[in-house]
Design a protein around this motif. Structure first.
Motif, PDB file in Angstrom:
ATOM      1  N   UNK A   1       0.929  -1.054  -0.091  1.00  0.00           N
ATOM      2  CA  UNK A   1       0.044   0.140   0.088  1.00  0.00           C
ATOM      3  C   UNK A   1       0.839   1.234   0.029  1.00  0.00           C
ATOM      4  N   UNK A   2       1.807   1.195   0.824  1.00  0.00           N
ATOM      5  CA  UNK A   2       2.874   2.438   1.076  1.00  0.00           C
ATOM      6  C   UNK A   2       3.450   2.794  -0.327  1.00  0.00           C
ATOM      7  N   UNK A   3       3.876   1.578  -0.847  1.00  0.00           N
ATOM      8  CA  UNK A   3       4.956   1.618  -2.096  1.00  0.00           C
ATOM      9  C   UNK A   3       4.171   2.235  -3.364  1.00  0.00           C
ATOM     10  N   UNK A   4       3.067   1.466  -3.519  1.00  0.00           N
ATOM     11  CA  UNK A   4       2.260   1.880  -4.493  1.00  0.00           C
ATOM     12  C   UNK A   4       1.628   2.985  -4.823  1.00  0.00           C
ATOM     13  N   UNK A   5       1.070   3.619  -3.483  1.00  0.00           N
ATOM     14  CA  UNK A   5       0.331   4.685  -3.375  1.00  0.00           C
ATOM     15  C   UNK A   5       1.485   5.751  -3.344  1.00  0.00           C
ATOM     16  N   UNK A   6       2.469   5.487  -2.758  1.00  0.00           N
ATOM     17  CA  UNK A   6       3.594   6.670  -2.843  1.00  0.00           C
ATOM     18  C   UNK A   6       4.164   6.900  -4.299  1.00  0.00           C
ATOM     19  N   UNK A   7       4.272   5.793  -5.078  1.00  0.00           N
ATOM     20  CA  UNK A   7       4.825   5.960  -6.281  1.00  0.00           C
ATOM     21  C   UNK A   7       3.754   6.727  -7.251  1.00  0.00           C
ATOM     22  N   UNK A   8       2.597   6.184  -7.122  1.00  0.00           N
ATOM     23  CA  UNK A   8       1.478   6.799  -7.776  1.00  0.00           C
ATOM     24  C   UNK A   8       1.449   8.414  -7.809  1.00  0.00           C
ATOM     25  N   UNK A   9       1.466   8.698  -6.390  1.00  0.00           N
ATOM     26  CA  UNK A   9       1.505  10.233  -5.974  1.00  0.00           C
ATOM     27  C   UNK A   9       2.412  10.792  -6.805  1.00  0.00           C
ATOM     28  N   UNK A  10       4.007  10.569  -6.321  1.00  0.00           N
ATOM     29  CA  UNK A  10       4.896  11.178  -6.876  1.00  0.00           C
ATOM     30  C   UNK A  10       4.899  11.183  -8.441  1.00  0.00           C
ATOM     31  N   UNK A  11       4.749  10.022  -9.062  1.00  0.00           N
ATOM     32  CA  UNK A  11       4.960   9.787 -10.282  1.00  0.00           C
ATOM     33  C   UNK A  11       4.005  10.537 -11.209  1.00  0.00           C
ATOM     34  N   UNK A  12       2.649  10.554 -10.724  1.00  0.00           N
ATOM     35  CA  UNK A  12       1.660  11.337 -11.433  1.00  0.00           C
ATOM     36  C   UNK A  12       1.843  12.800 -11.293  1.00  0.00           C
ATOM     37  N   UNK A  13       2.335  13.282 -10.039  1.00  0.00           N
ATOM     38  CA  UNK A  13       2.793  14.794 -10.204  1.00  0.00           C
ATOM     39  C   UNK A  13       3.715  14.946 -11.199  1.00  0.00           C
ATOM     40  N   UNK A  14       4.820  14.325 -11.456  1.00  0.00           N
ATOM     41  CA  UNK A  14       5.444  14.345 -12.651  1.00  0.00           C
ATOM     42  C   UNK A  14       5.009  14.324 -13.928  1.00  0.00           C
ATOM     43  N   UNK A  15       4.273  13.317 -14.126  1.00  0.00           N
ATOM     44  CA  UNK A  15       3.668  13.151 -15.259  1.00  0.00           C
ATOM     45  C   UNK A  15       2.627  14.141 -15.509  1.00  0.00           C
ATOM     46  N   UNK A  16       1.927  14.749 -14.750  1.00  0.00           N
ATOM     47  CA  UNK A  16       1.119  15.900 -14.893  1.00  0.00           C
ATOM     48  C   UNK A  16       1.678  17.037 -15.336  1.00  0.00           C
TER      49      UNK A  16
END
Length: 128
Positions: free
Chosen positions: A19-34
């Motif tokens: 949970x911590x790994x995948x939600x953390x990755x999603x939040x950080x990466x989607x900010x860069x992607x946006x």
């Protein structure tokens, strides 16, 4: 030492890691992607000499999509086949604990990795 934590708390700790790994990755990466998405929209319209205003609402959908996909897969994994903590005894004096999942856990890990690698590939295409 089993006196410090119950089986249930160890099971929760096992499932907290993905949970911590995948939600953390999603939040950080989607900010860069946006940000890449926003710059790409600006540059594509600038090449046509068109002035646009890119709002936060215009670029929030990648964040929402990536996070929603991860959360849905994590919820399915948690409810259908969560990781459980098991103690493995090597001999009477030595043992260790590991987090184990069933065959469905492997499917969920594969799906989560596929979603996130797909987002990485799409970000690379946008950046190129």
């Amino acid at each position: 030492d089993d006196s410090h934590a119950t089986q249930r708390s160890c099971d929760i700790a096992c499932m907290a890691s993905p949970w911590l790994f995948f939600t953390g990755f999603a939040i950080i990466f989607s900010a860069i992607f946006s940000k890449i998405w926003r710059v790409n929209r600006l540059l594509n319209n600038a090449s046509r000499f068109k002035r646009i205003k890119v709002l936060a609402f215009d670029v929030i959908w990648p964040f929402v999509f990536i996070l929603t996909m991860n959360l849905c897969l994590l919820l399915g994994w948690t409810f259908l086949d969560p990781l459980v903590w098991t103690r493995v005894e090597r001999d009477k004096a030595n043992s260790y604990g590991i987090c184990e999942g069933g065959p469905t856990s492997t499917v969920f890990v594969g799906l989560l990795i596929t979603v996130n690698i797909g987002a990485i590939i799409l970000a690379n295409v946008q950046a190129y």
